[in-house]
Write a protein that holds these residues in place. Structure first.
Motif, PDB file in Angstrom:
ATOM      1  N   ASP A  20       0.867  -1.177   0.000  1.00 38.41           N
ATOM      2  CA  ASP A  20       0.000   0.000   0.000  1.00 38.41           C
ATOM      3  C   ASP A  20       0.904   1.228   0.000  1.00 38.41           C
ATOM      4  O   ASP A  20       2.121   1.132   0.191  1.00 38.41           O
ATOM      5  N   SER A  21       0.299   2.382  -0.229  1.00 37.42           N
ATOM      6  CA  SER A  21       1.072   3.621  -0.376  1.00 37.42           C
ATOM      7  C   SER A  21       1.887   3.949   0.867  1.00 37.42           C
ATOM      8  O   SER A  21       3.060   4.317   0.781  1.00 37.42           O
ATOM      9  N   PRO A  63       3.094   6.378 -14.315  1.00 40.86           N
ATOM     10  CA  PRO A  63       2.347   6.153 -13.072  1.00 40.86           C
ATOM     11  C   PRO A  63       2.595   7.229 -12.021  1.00 40.86           C
ATOM     12  O   PRO A  63       3.703   7.748 -11.872  1.00 40.86           O
ATOM     13  N   LYS A  64       1.555   7.549 -11.297  1.00 32.78           N
ATOM     14  CA  LYS A  64       1.596   8.563 -10.252  1.00 32.78           C
ATOM     15  C   LYS A  64       2.456   8.105  -9.079  1.00 32.78           C
ATOM     16  O   LYS A  64       2.490   6.932  -8.735  1.00 32.78           O
ATOM     17  N   ASP A 157      -6.232   5.415 -15.620  1.00 34.89           N
ATOM     18  CA  ASP A 157      -6.901   5.130 -14.349  1.00 34.89           C
ATOM     19  C   ASP A 157      -7.340   3.672 -14.266  1.00 34.89           C
ATOM     20  O   ASP A 157      -7.369   3.077 -13.180  1.00 34.89           O
ATOM     21  N   ILE A 158      -7.668   3.093 -15.401  1.00 35.23           N
ATOM     22  CA  ILE A 158      -8.071   1.687 -15.448  1.00 35.23           C
ATOM     23  C   ILE A 158      -6.851   0.791 -15.638  1.00 35.23           C
ATOM     24  O   ILE A 158      -6.683  -0.214 -14.946  1.00 35.23           O
ATOM     25  N   VAL A 160      -3.609   1.193 -14.981  1.00 32.86           N
ATOM     26  CA  VAL A 160      -2.692   1.082 -13.844  1.00 32.86           C
ATOM     27  C   VAL A 160      -3.302   0.225 -12.742  1.00 32.86           C
ATOM     28  O   VAL A 160      -2.642  -0.648 -12.174  1.00 32.86           O
ATOM     29  N   LYS A 161      -4.587   0.458 -12.436  1.00 32.72           N
ATOM     30  CA  LYS A 161      -5.253  -0.328 -11.397  1.00 32.72           C
ATOM     31  C   LYS A 161      -5.307  -1.808 -11.758  1.00 32.72           C
ATOM     32  O   LYS A 161      -5.080  -2.683 -10.920  1.00 32.72           O
ATOM     33  N   LEU A 162      -5.608  -2.090 -13.020  1.00 37.59           N
ATOM     34  CA  LEU A 162      -5.683  -3.472 -13.473  1.00 37.59           C
ATOM     35  C   LEU A 162      -4.321  -4.157 -13.351  1.00 37.59           C
ATOM     36  O   LEU A 162      -4.222  -5.286 -12.849  1.00 37.59           O
ATOM     37  N   GLN A 164      -1.790  -3.307 -11.424  1.00 40.36           N
ATOM     38  CA  GLN A 164      -1.416  -3.451 -10.017  1.00 40.36           C
ATOM     39  C   GLN A 164      -2.108  -4.654  -9.392  1.00 40.36           C
ATOM     40  O   GLN A 164      -1.502  -5.397  -8.611  1.00 40.36           O
ATOM     41  N   TYR A 165      -3.364  -4.851  -9.743  1.00 38.88           N
ATOM     42  CA  TYR A 165      -4.108  -5.995  -9.216  1.00 38.88           C
ATOM     43  C   TYR A 165      -3.480  -7.308  -9.684  1.00 38.88           C
ATOM     44  O   TYR A 165      -3.236  -8.223  -8.885  1.00 38.88           O
ATOM     45  N   THR A 168      -0.023  -8.382  -8.136  1.00 37.82           N
ATOM     46  CA  THR A 168      -0.026  -8.902  -6.769  1.00 37.82           C
ATOM     47  C   THR A 168      -0.814 -10.209  -6.646  1.00 37.82           C
ATOM     48  O   THR A 168      -0.501 -11.040  -5.794  1.00 37.82           O
TER      49      THR A 168
END
Length: 250
Positions: A20-21, A63-64, A157-158, A160-162, A164-165, A168
């Motif tokens: 997590d951040s 990526p942010k 937004d989609i 990067v989230k995808l 990252q999921y 992991t």
């Protein structure tokens, strides 16, 4: 008056961004502290991949986050310290952002070097040696230019989230199905090193990817060294002009 000897440093598998951040920033600050220490006697710094748990370069977007480590790397590079980056399986889609913004060359395959008469073969280590067959098939798909072209059409937004999921949750995609020590005879990268020695001598084979700090004799006067990670081990390798050793940053 003689100048103090310079060292060459090697580190890999920081995987900033997970789990997590908040906890990632703590590890990021620890790595920056290490960079602040080694900059005093560093002749060069090699980053052997997976600096981020996910990295994808759209044409105008990256990526942010990660401003602390990127700023520190830029500072060291601007001070004149050479830095070299080898992409890993988690930053496989790195293109030219590091080269254009930071002046850091980026390599996608292992590369040979010679320092003080010692020969090195250096890389991240994913997809090398026997085994890891599922990931090798995945890598061919992800590394294909057409795959990258299609992914750029996914909104960041989609996308990067995808990613990252999946990085992991899917160990096949990450290339880390099993990070237990397999024994000196069964470690894939040790076997890869032994096969390479049949063609040419190297004093050191230096890789990351396995997340396990290890040092294995693979031939006469030849060693395979893995730099471990900055998730649980906080290890790195240093070459002082004579020997290559593993160390832990406290």
């Amino acid at each position: 008056m003689n100048k103090p000897p310079k060292n060459i440093y090697f580190a890999s598998d920081q995987h900033f961004g997970i789990p997590d951040s908040e906890s990632s920033k703590l590890r990021e600050k620890k790595f920056i502290s290490w960079l602040d220490e080694v900059k005093n006697d560093a002749e060069a710094i090699f980053l052997l991949g997976d600096l981020f748990d996910f990295w994808f370069e759209y044409k105008t977007v990256v990526p942010k986050g990660f401003v602390r480590v990127l700023g520190k790397i830029a500072e060291l590079r601007d001070s004149g310290i050479p830095i070299y980056f080898f992409v890993g399986n988690h930053d496989l889609w790195m293109v030219d952002y590091f080269e254009k913004e930071l002046g850091i060359p980026v390599y996608h395959h292992p590369k040979e070097y010679e320092f003080e008469g010692k020969t090195f073969l250096i890389g991240h280590g994913d997809g090398l040696g026997p085994g890891d067959k599922g990931y090798k098939r995945m890598k061919k798909i992800f590394a294909h230019p057409l795959s990258k072209w299609f992914y750029r059409w996914v909104h960041p937004d989609i996308g990067v989230k995808l990613a990252q999921y999946l990085s992991t949750k899917n160990k096949l995609i990450s290339g880390q199905e099993d990070i237990k020590f397999l024994g000196e005879e069964n470690e894939w990268l040790a076997q890869y090193a032994k096969r390479k020695l049949e063609q040419k001598h190297y004093d050191y084979f230096l890789f990351g990817h396995r997340h396990l700090p290890m040092e294995i004799e693979v031939g006469k006067n030849s060693k395979y060294i893995n730099t471990g990670d900055w998730i649980s081990h906080f290890t790195y390798a240093v070459f002082d002009g004579k020997d290559l050793t593993l160390k832990t940053y406290q």
